[in-house]
Scaffold this active site. Structure first.
Site, mmCIF file in Angstrom:
data_model
loop_
_atom_site.group_PDB
_atom_site.id
_atom_site.type_symbol
_atom_site.label_atom_id
_atom_site.label_comp_id
_atom_site.label_asym_id
_atom_site.label_seq_id
_atom_site.Cartn_x
_atom_site.Cartn_y
_atom_site.Cartn_z
ATOM 1 N N CYS A 41 76.652 -23.944 8.084
ATOM 2 C CA CYS A 41 76.377 -24.665 7.087
ATOM 3 C C CYS A 41 76.423 -23.430 5.664
ATOM 4 C CB CYS A 41 74.611 -24.742 7.480
ATOM 5 S SG CYS A 41 73.386 -25.335 6.313
ATOM 6 N N GLU A 42 76.870 -24.340 4.839
ATOM 7 C CA GLU A 42 77.219 -24.236 2.988
ATOM 8 C C GLU A 42 75.260 -23.529 2.229
ATOM 9 O OE1 GLU A 42 77.826 -27.581 0.043
ATOM 10 O OE2 GLU A 42 78.784 -26.700 0.924
ATOM 11 N N HIS A 43 74.680 -24.377 3.137
ATOM 12 C CA HIS A 43 73.293 -24.039 2.079
ATOM 13 C C HIS A 43 72.791 -22.616 2.654
ATOM 14 C CE1 HIS A 43 72.592 -28.798 2.024
ATOM 15 N NE2 HIS A 43 73.346 -28.267 1.090
ATOM 16 N N HIS A 44 72.382 -22.628 4.317
ATOM 17 C CA HIS A 44 72.167 -20.747 4.966
ATOM 18 C C HIS A 44 73.432 -20.086 4.943
ATOM 19 C CE1 HIS A 44 68.814 -23.770 4.294
ATOM 20 N NE2 HIS A 44 68.443 -22.876 3.580
ATOM 21 N N GLN A 65 77.065 -31.171 7.318
ATOM 22 C CA GLN A 65 77.731 -32.061 7.443
ATOM 23 C C GLN A 65 78.177 -33.322 7.782
ATOM 24 O OE1 GLN A 65 75.133 -32.352 12.120
ATOM 25 N NE2 GLN A 65 75.361 -34.777 12.367
ATOM 26 N N HIS A 107 71.400 -27.645 14.394
ATOM 27 C CA HIS A 107 71.539 -27.093 13.322
ATOM 28 C C HIS A 107 71.158 -25.480 13.238
ATOM 29 C CE1 HIS A 107 74.497 -30.096 10.345
ATOM 30 N NE2 HIS A 107 73.852 -30.245 11.045
ATOM 31 N N CYS A 122 69.750 -23.836 11.262
ATOM 32 C CA CYS A 122 69.151 -23.962 10.075
ATOM 33 C C CYS A 122 67.528 -24.145 10.027
ATOM 34 C CB CYS A 122 69.680 -23.913 8.501
ATOM 35 S SG CYS A 122 70.273 -25.287 8.563
#
Length: 208
Positions: free
Chosen positions: A97-100, A138, A166, A168
């Protein structure tokens, strides 16, 4: 991209790994600082090699940046007069995941209806990996796989469904361990309800 070869030998076993030396050294430096900022003793036995291990792991997990998925499909394209659904289902997905920068894992189901051109079945799975081995969301992953197959093979239609868990959501934040995210995208013939329903029915059937 240039790679240096690092060989390690232990009890008769030789391990050969390929990584970019400059990238590895820079990542090691920064991960060493991260460990210090977290309050760890970077000199204790268990952490001495951790910056190196993480530097190698991150390069492996993001190797998709250096792969052209279109070339994967083009490497095995064949003329074939077959215009029925081709499905490769339950393709394992491992992405970040690019956010976390935490993993999300699951499976992808990919189908296309050829219009005179087919590709090797393993190439579909490789395309999934090429896009998954990047920092991702995703939703984008689903669309990238669909667009790559549609633009390269020019089929009558493409369908992609991804189901994933996920970390996260499971390990932090809302902490819902059993939540599963499903995304889908369709082109061409799969925009017809009957064709799409056939695809969903086939990917829902038990694997042999």
């Amino acid at each position: 991209m240039e790679f240096s070869i690092n060989e390690t030998e232990n009890k008769g076993f030789t391990k050969i790994e390929k990584f970019n030396q400059e990238t590895t050294e820079q990542l090691m430096f920064h991960y060493n600082k991260v460990l210090e900022l977290l309050g760890e003793d970077v000199n204790r036995e268990g952490l001495k090699q951790t910056p190196l291990r993480v530097a190698k792991a991150m390069q492996f997990l993001t190797q998709g940046y250096h792969i052209k998925p279109e070339d994967i499909l083009r490497s095995a394209m064949f003329k074939e007069d077959y215009r029925q659904m081709v499905i490769v289902k339950d393709i394992e997905v491992y992405s970040m995941c690019e956010h976390h920068m935490l993993p999300f894992v699951g499976r992808a189901h990919v189908a296309y209806i050829p219009d005179g051109t087919i590709t090797g079945l393993s190439k579909i799975a490789r395309v999934v990996d090429a896009f998954a081995r990047r920092l991702q969301v995703q939703e984008r992953l689903t669309t990238q796989i669909k667009d790559c197959i549609q633009d390269t093979l020019k089929p009558l239609g493409v369908a992609v469904v991804i189901e994933a868990t996920h970390m996260c959501m499971s390990m932090r934040g809302v902490q819902k361990q059993n939540a599963i995210t499903t995304t889908s995208d369709f082109t061409g013939a799969f925009e017809k309800v009957a064709t799409r329903e056939e695809f969903i029915r086939l990917i829902s059937s038990k694997t042999i």
